[in-house]
Design an enzyme around this catalytic site. Structure first.
Site, PDB file in Angstrom:
ATOM      1  N   PRO A   1       0.829  -1.184   0.000  1.00 40.54           N
ATOM      2  CA  PRO A   1       0.000   0.000   0.000  1.00 40.54           C
ATOM      3  C   PRO A   1       0.872   1.245   0.000  1.00 40.54           C
ATOM      4  CG  PRO A   1      -0.258  -1.296   2.006  1.00 40.54           C
ATOM      5  CD  PRO A   1       0.940  -1.760   1.321  1.00 40.54           C
ATOM      6  N   GLU A   2       0.492   2.170  -0.810  1.00 34.12           N
ATOM      7  CA  GLU A   2       1.160   3.469  -0.841  1.00 34.12           C
ATOM      8  C   GLU A   2       0.177   4.478  -0.254  1.00 34.12           C
ATOM      9  OE1 GLU A   2       3.069   4.042  -4.691  1.00 34.12           O
ATOM     10  OE2 GLU A   2       2.882   1.912  -5.082  1.00 34.12           O
TER      11      GLU A   2
ATOM     12  N   ARG B   1      12.919  -5.405  -7.840  1.00 27.59           N
ATOM     13  CA  ARG B   1      11.510  -5.290  -8.205  1.00 27.59           C
ATOM     14  C   ARG B   1      11.434  -4.871  -9.662  1.00 27.59           C
ATOM     15  NH1 ARG B   1      10.632  -0.858  -3.558  1.00 27.59           N
ATOM     16  NH2 ARG B   1       8.511  -1.570  -3.645  1.00 27.59           N
TER      17      ARG B   1
ATOM     18  N   LYS C   1       3.029   6.794   4.420  1.00 31.99           N
ATOM     19  CA  LYS C   1       2.434   5.459   4.548  1.00 31.99           C
ATOM     20  C   LYS C   1       2.336   5.022   5.994  1.00 31.99           C
ATOM     21  CE  LYS C   1       5.107   4.514   0.402  1.00 31.99           C
ATOM     22  NZ  LYS C   1       6.252   3.748  -0.116  1.00 31.99           N
TER      23      LYS C   1
END
Length: 313
Positions: free
Chosen positions: A2-3, A295, A61
């Site tokens: 989640p950002e 990533r 966040k």
DNA sequence: AACACATCCTGACTGC
DNA sequence: TGCAGTCAGGATGTGT
């Protein structure tokens, strides 16, 4: 995972349901989710039980719930970070248990309804902790709580989040300070966007989206980007974050859900992230995905070119 | 100090 | 079906 937009969606949900709620009991199913609570599970349970939750606040966040204070005690908060796969679900006690629930906090709401705050986290990169609060370095409101009222805790921030920069949706966000940091950094711009001490709230999705919108290559050294172009980039960041908050965040799979277990729908608006091989919505060339920092980086090889000269338009 | 990289984890999915 | 490999939204500690 989640950002900022996903965390904000969660924060807003928690604020609505949990403000004024009282913690009845706490179950720690997996102590690894308390790795940032150094005093251990027992202390976590004992400290939290019986407290009232006063609000839900977010910076970047990081999310925290200021707690009612005992006489003579410093201000505490329940600090949460969702990591890559964390969820905070609000369920009625008879709602079927989620398999990956790590911590359950049973509360009675201000309306005397019994609810469970379930911290669900597949990868256990997220965590909960009771943290003490300190004054913000600039003395201003610590984060966003969805209210303009000033509370006794409003300029206090959990010690573990003190080093986090303000996010672009924060009224006290300082664009010039961010641009100054860009000029001082020789790392690729995406690294810098993801550095939560430069500006917070941005993660892999919204970094790729913002860079696509601003037509900047992820590895362009931050210091080589003109002030005008960097301002444009940060304007795109702000816009994309705000639009994603409006949409309730981005969901691709089971990994991001709001407090009711529902998905956000910003994924339909993505132009780069997860679009590998599909035509760029601007020029038609196939979006590429490079392996980057363990990533992925998604970008259009035509619209987002690495520029070697200082002049990057 | 600034930077690059490894590491903490589990589960879903793909391809052989 | 089984198994290996790949992928995943993040933050932090370590070494150069």
């Amino acid at each position: 995972m989640p950002e900022l937009p996903e965390v904000e969606t969660v924060r807003a949900g928690l604020a609505e349901s949990l403000t004024g709620a009282k913690v009845q009991s706490v179950i720690v199913h997996d102590p690894r989710s308390l790795k940032r609570h150094l005093a251990g599970s027992r202390d976590f349970i004992e400290t939290l039980s019986g407290r009232k939750i006063e609000a839900a606040v977010r910076r970047g966040k990081f999310l925290w719930l200021p707690l009612s204070r005992k006489r003579g005690e410093e201000q505490l908060a329940l600090m949460g970070h969702l990591g890559m796969s964390g969820q905070m679900l609000l369920r009625s006690p008879d709602f079927e248990a989620e398999a990956l629930t790590r911590v359950t906090i049973k509360v009675r709401t201000a309306e005397r309804e019994r609810l469970e705050l379930r911290f669900v986290d597949q990868r256990i990169f997220g965590s909960l902790a009771i943290d003490f609060m300190e004054e913000t370095p600039d003395g201003l409101t610590a984060g966003f709580s969805g209210t303009n009222e000033l509370f006794s805790w409003s300029n206090l921030i959990p010690s573990q989040a003190k080093h986090i920069a303000r996010d672009p949706l924060d009224p006290n966000y300082d664009l010039d300070a961010v641009l100054k940091k860009f000029k001082a950094k020789h790392s690729g711009i995406k690294r810098v966007l993801l550095d939560q001490q430069v500006v917070s709230g941005i993660g892999n999705i919204y970094a790729d989206e913002s860079l696509w919108r601003a037509r900047i290559h992820y590895d362009q050294p931050a210091s080589t980007i003109s002030n005008a172009k960097a301002s444009l980039l940060m304007a795109e960041v702000t816009q994309v974050l705000a639009a994603a908050v409006e949409a309730g965040g981005t969901s691709f799979d089971e990994q991001y859900k709001n407090i009711n277990g529902e998905s956000g729908y910003f994924s339909v608006s993505l132009n780069a992230y997860g679009m590998t091989g599909l035509p760029c919505n601007r020029c038609g060339r196939a979006i590429r995905r490079d392996n980057w920092m363990n990533r992925g980086s998604h970008y259009c090889p035509n619209c987002q070119k690495l520029r070697t000269s200082r002049a990057s338009k």
